[in-house]
Motif scaffolding. Structure first.
Motif, PDB file in Angstrom:
ATOM      1  N   GLY A   8       0.792  -1.296  -0.062  1.00 28.57           N
ATOM      2  CA  GLY A   8      -0.028   0.094   0.222  1.00 28.57           C
ATOM      3  C   GLY A   8       0.994   1.307   0.179  1.00 28.57           C
ATOM      4  N   PRO A   9       0.391   2.312   0.615  1.00 28.81           N
ATOM      5  CA  PRO A   9       1.217   3.500   0.850  1.00 28.81           C
ATOM      6  C   PRO A   9       2.730   3.472   1.449  1.00 28.81           C
ATOM      7  CG  PRO A   9      -0.698   3.618   2.278  1.00 28.81           C
ATOM      8  CD  PRO A   9      -0.897   2.308   1.627  1.00 28.81           C
ATOM      9  N   GLY A  10       2.906   2.290   2.236  1.00 30.93           N
ATOM     10  CA  GLY A  10       4.239   2.149   2.623  1.00 30.93           C
ATOM     11  C   GLY A  10       4.476   2.445   4.086  1.00 30.93           C
ATOM     12  N   SER A  11       3.497   2.460   4.939  1.00 27.89           N
ATOM     13  CA  SER A  11       3.950   2.656   6.279  1.00 27.89           C
ATOM     14  C   SER A  11       4.366   1.361   6.844  1.00 27.89           C
ATOM     15  CB  SER A  11       2.585   2.998   6.981  1.00 27.89           C
ATOM     16  OG  SER A  11       1.546   1.858   6.818  1.00 27.89           O
ATOM     17  N   GLY A  12       3.978   0.020   6.389  1.00 24.28           N
ATOM     18  CA  GLY A  12       4.676  -1.031   6.706  1.00 24.28           C
ATOM     19  C   GLY A  12       6.291  -1.257   6.320  1.00 24.28           C
ATOM     20  N   LEU A  13       6.312  -0.800   5.202  1.00 21.57           N
ATOM     21  CA  LEU A  13       7.836  -0.670   4.727  1.00 21.57           C
ATOM     22  C   LEU A  13       8.474   0.229   5.613  1.00 21.57           C
ATOM     23  CD1 LEU A  13       7.069  -0.498   0.922  1.00 21.57           C
ATOM     24  CD2 LEU A  13       7.749  -2.536   1.961  1.00 21.57           C
ATOM     25  N   GLU A  14       8.190   1.101   6.001  1.00 18.97           N
ATOM     26  CA  GLU A  14       8.785   2.038   6.760  1.00 18.97           C
ATOM     27  C   GLU A  14       9.121   1.491   8.225  1.00 18.97           C
ATOM     28  OE1 GLU A  14       8.246   6.718   7.385  1.00 18.97           O
ATOM     29  OE2 GLU A  14       6.370   5.923   7.708  1.00 18.97           O
ATOM     30  N   GLU A  15       8.261   0.809   8.529  1.00 17.84           N
ATOM     31  CA  GLU A  15       8.494   0.277   9.883  1.00 17.84           C
ATOM     32  C   GLU A  15       9.376  -0.865   9.860  1.00 17.84           C
ATOM     33  OE1 GLU A  15       7.344  -0.813  14.132  1.00 17.84           O
ATOM     34  OE2 GLU A  15       6.989   0.900  12.865  1.00 17.84           O
ATOM     35  N   LEU A  16       9.224  -1.768   8.926  1.00 15.43           N
ATOM     36  CA  LEU A  16      10.414  -2.650   8.555  1.00 15.43           C
ATOM     37  C   LEU A  16      11.694  -2.262   8.641  1.00 15.43           C
ATOM     38  CD1 LEU A  16       8.432  -4.891   5.991  1.00 15.43           C
ATOM     39  CD2 LEU A  16       9.045  -5.672   8.384  1.00 15.43           C
ATOM     40  N   ALA A  17      12.022  -1.137   7.826  1.00 18.89           N
ATOM     41  CA  ALA A  17      13.184  -0.468   7.740  1.00 18.89           C
ATOM     42  C   ALA A  17      13.803   0.052   8.959  1.00 18.89           C
ATOM     43  CB  ALA A  17      13.026   0.813   6.768  1.00 18.89           C
ATOM     44  N   LEU A  18      13.189  -0.010  10.091  1.00 20.10           N
ATOM     45  CA  LEU A  18      13.710   0.395  11.551  1.00 20.10           C
ATOM     46  C   LEU A  18      14.198  -0.605  12.144  1.00 20.10           C
ATOM     47  CD1 LEU A  18      10.777   2.783  12.495  1.00 20.10           C
ATOM     48  CD2 LEU A  18      12.829   3.501  11.768  1.00 20.10           C
ATOM     49  N   TYR A  19      14.170  -1.905  11.599  1.00 16.40           N
ATOM     50  CA  TYR A  19      14.678  -2.994  12.418  1.00 16.40           C
ATOM     51  C   TYR A  19      16.093  -3.015  11.690  1.00 16.40           C
ATOM     52  CZ  TYR A  19      10.582  -4.392  14.441  1.00 16.40           C
ATOM     53  OH  TYR A  19       9.161  -4.422  15.373  1.00 16.40           O
ATOM     54  N   ASP A  20      17.039  -2.928  12.678  1.00 12.65           N
ATOM     55  CA  ASP A  20      18.657  -2.869  12.081  1.00 12.65           C
ATOM     56  C   ASP A  20      19.010  -4.230  11.461  1.00 12.65           C
ATOM     57  OD1 ASP A  20      19.092  -0.389  13.040  1.00 12.65           O
ATOM     58  OD2 ASP A  20      19.545  -1.203  14.798  1.00 12.65           O
ATOM     59  N   GLY A  21      19.574  -4.301  10.195  1.00 13.68           N
ATOM     60  CA  GLY A  21      20.240  -5.359   9.719  1.00 13.68           C
ATOM     61  C   GLY A  21      19.164  -6.134   8.876  1.00 13.68           C
ATOM     62  N   VAL A  22      17.888  -5.735   8.816  1.00 15.58           N
ATOM     63  CA  VAL A  22      17.002  -6.587   7.987  1.00 15.58           C
ATOM     64  C   VAL A  22      16.718  -5.796   6.678  1.00 15.58           C
ATOM     65  CG1 VAL A  22      14.479  -7.157   8.021  1.00 15.58           C
ATOM     66  CG2 VAL A  22      15.603  -6.970  10.177  1.00 15.58           C
ATOM     67  N   SER A  23      16.720  -6.852   5.617  1.00 18.04           N
ATOM     68  CA  SER A  23      16.489  -6.652   4.213  1.00 18.04           C
ATOM     69  C   SER A  23      15.149  -6.647   3.935  1.00 18.04           C
ATOM     70  CB  SER A  23      17.339  -7.266   3.358  1.00 18.04           C
ATOM     71  OG  SER A  23      18.632  -7.180   3.547  1.00 18.04           O
ATOM     72  N   VAL A  24      14.376  -5.816   3.149  1.00 14.99           N
ATOM     73  CA  VAL A  24      13.148  -5.755   2.872  1.00 14.99           C
ATOM     74  C   VAL A  24      12.713  -5.807   1.471  1.00 14.99           C
ATOM     75  CG1 VAL A  24      11.085  -4.455   3.126  1.00 14.99           C
ATOM     76  CG2 VAL A  24      12.823  -4.441   4.928  1.00 14.99           C
ATOM     77  N   LEU A  25      11.746  -6.740   1.170  1.00 15.58           N
ATOM     78  CA  LEU A  25      11.182  -6.949  -0.124  1.00 15.58           C
ATOM     79  C   LEU A  25       9.952  -6.315   0.100  1.00 15.58           C
ATOM     80  CD1 LEU A  25      12.346 -10.313  -1.531  1.00 15.58           C
ATOM     81  CD2 LEU A  25      13.116  -8.014  -2.013  1.00 15.58           C
ATOM     82  N   GLY A  26       9.364  -5.357  -0.964  1.00 17.81           N
ATOM     83  CA  GLY A  26       7.971  -4.977  -1.177  1.00 17.81           C
ATOM     84  C   GLY A  26       7.205  -5.443  -2.258  1.00 17.81           C
ATOM     85  N   VAL A  27       6.209  -5.953  -2.122  1.00 21.36           N
ATOM     86  CA  VAL A  27       5.457  -6.587  -3.405  1.00 21.36           C
ATOM     87  C   VAL A  27       3.858  -5.880  -3.796  1.00 21.36           C
ATOM     88  CG1 VAL A  27       4.473  -8.535  -4.548  1.00 21.36           C
ATOM     89  CG2 VAL A  27       6.574  -8.490  -3.156  1.00 21.36           C
ATOM     90  N   ASP A  28       3.625  -5.286  -4.545  1.00 15.52           N
ATOM     91  CA  ASP A  28       2.272  -4.543  -4.785  1.00 15.52           C
ATOM     92  C   ASP A  28       1.981  -4.528  -6.268  1.00 15.52           C
ATOM     93  OD1 ASP A  28       0.345  -2.574  -2.482  1.00 15.52           O
ATOM     94  OD2 ASP A  28      -0.276  -2.744  -4.647  1.00 15.52           O
ATOM     95  N   ILE A  29       0.763  -4.735  -6.698  1.00 15.73           N
ATOM     96  CA  ILE A  29       0.406  -4.365  -8.068  1.00 15.73           C
ATOM     97  C   ILE A  29      -0.299  -3.106  -8.398  1.00 15.73           C
ATOM     98  CG2 ILE A  29      -0.009  -6.833  -8.196  1.00 15.73           C
ATOM     99  CD1 ILE A  29      -3.194  -6.165  -7.977  1.00 15.73           C
ATOM    100  N   SER A  30      -0.181  -2.149  -7.663  1.00 17.28           N
ATOM    101  CA  SER A  30      -0.576  -0.878  -7.810  1.00 17.28           C
ATOM    102  C   SER A  30       0.331   0.123  -7.994  1.00 17.28           C
ATOM    103  CB  SER A  30      -1.598  -0.412  -6.518  1.00 17.28           C
ATOM    104  OG  SER A  30      -1.656   0.982  -6.663  1.00 17.28           O
ATOM    105  N   ASP A  31       0.325   0.863  -9.303  1.00 15.74           N
ATOM    106  CA  ASP A  31       1.349   1.413  -9.445  1.00 15.74           C
ATOM    107  C   ASP A  31       1.353   2.857  -8.662  1.00 15.74           C
ATOM    108  OD1 ASP A  31       2.090   0.317 -11.782  1.00 15.74           O
ATOM    109  OD2 ASP A  31       0.620   1.017 -13.177  1.00 15.74           O
ATOM    110  N   ALA A  32       0.025   3.428  -8.215  1.00 18.39           N
ATOM    111  CA  ALA A  32      -0.081   4.457  -7.649  1.00 18.39           C
ATOM    112  C   ALA A  32       0.604   4.183  -6.146  1.00 18.39           C
ATOM    113  CB  ALA A  32      -1.770   5.006  -7.116  1.00 18.39           C
ATOM    114  N   MET A  33       0.387   2.963  -5.523  1.00 14.05           N
ATOM    115  CA  MET A  33       1.014   2.568  -4.433  1.00 14.05           C
ATOM    116  C   MET A  33       2.471   2.427  -4.415  1.00 14.05           C
ATOM    117  SD  MET A  33      -1.492   2.664  -2.171  1.00 14.05           S
ATOM    118  CE  MET A  33      -1.948   4.107  -3.001  1.00 14.05           C
ATOM    119  N   HIS A  34       2.994   1.958  -5.555  1.00 11.76           N
ATOM    120  CA  HIS A  34       4.692   1.980  -5.611  1.00 11.76           C
ATOM    121  C   HIS A  34       5.009   3.535  -5.733  1.00 11.76           C
ATOM    122  CE1 HIS A  34       6.240  -2.134  -6.754  1.00 11.76           C
ATOM    123  NE2 HIS A  34       4.749  -2.205  -6.987  1.00 11.76           N
TER     124      HIS A  34
END
Length: 284
Positions: A117-143
């Motif tokens: 979606g709009p990325g609040s989960g990605l933002e949260e995941l990025a706060l965990y040190d040493g964690v690599s993150v993949l984000g998957v979505d089919i919406s161009d607007a959400m990307h």
């Protein structure tokens, strides 16, 4: 002559629209309809019971309810899509933060969020040190929206966004993901067995899948859009896909935002809730 004058005045009075008639004529115009729609949705999003009100509106079998459901499944760049995006940020952010906090993320983990979606989960995941993150979505607007939110982490190659559907992830290698998380995503998977098989493929043995949903809320939604609305069916599908330790947990949030990104606190509706469904890929 007096009779004629009286007749003319009556005719003139009859032909002049009243204030009520003018209001009705305005409300029947397309412009007025658009204004009413926008005002209604903005009210729903900003009201104290935003989740309850908007879900009730989405369940209506009219053009507005259908458009809302379509944009809940794949937000567009339209006005409706933007309003739904704001709703997601307001209502879903506490839930996804809470769900991520239950993943037991550790340095070296690779986490994948489906339907970010709009990325609040990605933002949260990025706060965990040493964690690599993949984000998957089919919406161009959400990307586009999420890319703005986590631009720095994308440049640092800590986050990679993938424009794809959850049931087709050929760009993700077998056994490469430690933790998979999604919030309000399972409803839209075109094939429950097929999508779970693909998630199972990319997960490492011992990896955790955490999904959040509001199955009770979407029961009256269009089954052609919200395909998977039965929690028990979902739990059985997980077991049939080979997952173990499958369990569901009702989560009710009351005050403050959970997770690393929520330390400052944020408003949560007392009725805010979700069902967390957890499963593990067996070691062998």
């Amino acid at each position: 002559e007096k009779s004629t004058r009286t007749h003319r005045m009556a005719a003139k009075k009859k032909s002049t629209p009243t204030l009520g008639q003018r209001v009705m004529e305005f409300c029947s115009s397309r412009m007025a309809a658009a204004i009413v729609v926008v005002a209604l949705i903005v009210y729903q999003i900003n009201s104290p019971n935003a989740q309850t009100r908007l879900m009730r509106l989405a369940s209506k079998s009219n053009f507005l309810g259908k458009d809302l459901q379509i944009n809940l499944s794949k937000p567009s760049g339209t006005l409706m899509g933007k309003l739904v995006t704001n709703f997601m940020l307001k209502v879903n952010t506490p839930s996804i933060q809470d769900l991520i906090a239950r993943l037991d993320l550790r340095p070296g983990d690779t986490a994948m969020e489906l339907c970010f979606g709009p990325g609040s989960g990605l933002e949260e995941l990025a706060l965990y040190d040493g964690v690599s993150v993949l984000g998957v979505d089919i919406s161009d607007a959400m990307h586009a929206k999420a890319a703005e939110r986590v631009a720095e982490q994308i440049v640092e190659e800590r986050i990679k966004l993938i424009n794809a559907s959850a049931h087709e992830l050929p760009m993700v290698a077998d056994g490469s993901v430690d933790k998979v998380v999604s919030m309000n995503c399972v409803y839209f998977w075109p094939s429950l067995p097929g999508t779970l098989a693909e998630i199972y493929r990319v997960m490492k043995p011992g990896g955790t899948l955490a999904t959040g949903g509001k199955f009770g809320v979407v029961q009256d939604f269009d089954p052609e859009i919200f395909r998977n609305r039965d929690q028990d069916v979902f739990l059985r599908a997980l077991e049939e896909a080979g997952f173990v330790d499958v369990r569901a947990q009702e989560v009710r949030l009351s005050t403050g935002c959970p997770g690393k990104n929520g330390k400052g606190g944020c408003p949560i509706n007392p009725n805010s809730h979700y069902t967390g469904v957890f499963a593990t890929k067996p070691m062998r």
